[in-house]
Scaffold this motif. Sequence first.
Motif, PDB file in Angstrom:
ATOM      1  N   PRO A 171      -7.891  -2.499  -0.151  1.00 22.80           N
ATOM      2  CA  PRO A 171      -7.190  -3.421  -0.059  1.00 22.80           C
ATOM      3  C   PRO A 171      -7.538  -3.799   1.934  1.00 22.80           C
ATOM      4  N   TRP A 172      -7.157  -4.871   2.707  1.00 18.29           N
ATOM      5  CA  TRP A 172      -7.993  -4.413   3.543  1.00 18.29           C
ATOM      6  C   TRP A 172      -6.187  -5.113   4.945  1.00 18.29           C
ATOM      7  N   VAL A 173      -5.273  -4.461   5.322  1.00 13.00           N
ATOM      8  CA  VAL A 173      -3.495  -4.722   5.636  1.00 13.00           C
ATOM      9  C   VAL A 173      -4.171  -5.044   7.404  1.00 13.00           C
ATOM     10  N   VAL A 204       0.841  -1.232  -0.082  1.00 11.36           N
ATOM     11  CA  VAL A 204       0.153  -0.063  -0.098  1.00 11.36           C
ATOM     12  C   VAL A 204       0.827   0.974  -0.043  1.00 11.36           C
ATOM     13  N   ILE A 212      -5.421   7.045   4.000  1.00  9.86           N
ATOM     14  CA  ILE A 212      -4.847   4.887   4.248  1.00  9.86           C
ATOM     15  C   ILE A 212      -5.821   5.328   5.656  1.00  9.86           C
ATOM     16  N   SER A 248      -7.563   4.246   0.279  1.00  8.92           N
ATOM     17  CA  SER A 248      -6.263   3.271  -0.510  1.00  8.92           C
ATOM     18  C   SER A 248      -5.719   1.876  -0.119  1.00  8.92           C
ATOM     19  N   ALA A 249      -6.475   2.480   1.406  1.00  8.38           N
ATOM     20  CA  ALA A 249      -6.473   0.590   2.216  1.00  8.38           C
ATOM     21  C   ALA A 249      -6.893   1.046   3.247  1.00  8.38           C
TER      22      ALA A 249
END
Length: 262
Positions: A171-173, A109, A118, A143-144
């Motif tokens: 996106p899932w961090v 990311v 973010i 972005s995430a």
Amino acid sequence: MAKGDRKRALRGRAGRMQGGRGSGRASTGQVRLWGRHAVEAALMNPQRSHNKLWATREGVASLDGELPEDFPVEYADASDLGRLVTRDTPHQGLVLECAPLDDIHLDEVLSGDASRPIVVLDQVTDPHNVGAILRSAAAFGASAIVTQDRHAPPESGVVAKTASGALETVPWVRVVNLARALDEIAEAGYWRIGMAGEAEATLAEALPAGPVALVMGAEGDGMRQNIAAHCDALAKLPISSAIESLNVSNAAAIALYAIATR
């Protein structure tokens, strides 16, 4: 292919649900998703490995997409589908069993578009709130989202249904140490703004011109002290004194809008 043709192709091979009953649980290692937007987005996501779709004929007809000819589809009554999901869940005639998404690492990311914010969630555990935040993240170009792996809900049908398709696109961090992740985010050039009702500055006053990481605290308790200490600034939303606070997902949506329109 025309929309009508795609819908016809979606019907695939139809069977009958065995015995008209479901277990109420996904197979080991699988995720069960339901609802038209969540299922349709998962079916269209090339990063998803799909196992099986249970559906009513009306549910399949509502989809706008295309399945492979050999995709396993079983027709069932709406009441039978209700046995496959959580209680009183609006499955809309569609239940999909699939593999969970692959892990995404923070550096992936941070190497992307820094103009997109973010969202960092500190122990936000309600799956409805996480799903709603994913939806807002998609709407306002984040972005995430970043969560701690042990203090966040797992990928699930509840998260996906509330996210209305955004689980497949944002996106899932998941990280082991959120404070360390915030250090990495700062090193990548992001200004970390923690949302806190007790802050003196408003979000508009705290927003920089450059990259932003928005840090949201848990429902009720807010950010932990250590996480607040890893923020570059604390900020609040200028809400009326008639209400004490906003739900974390509502606050995230307003903050993301403010970032998008600064």
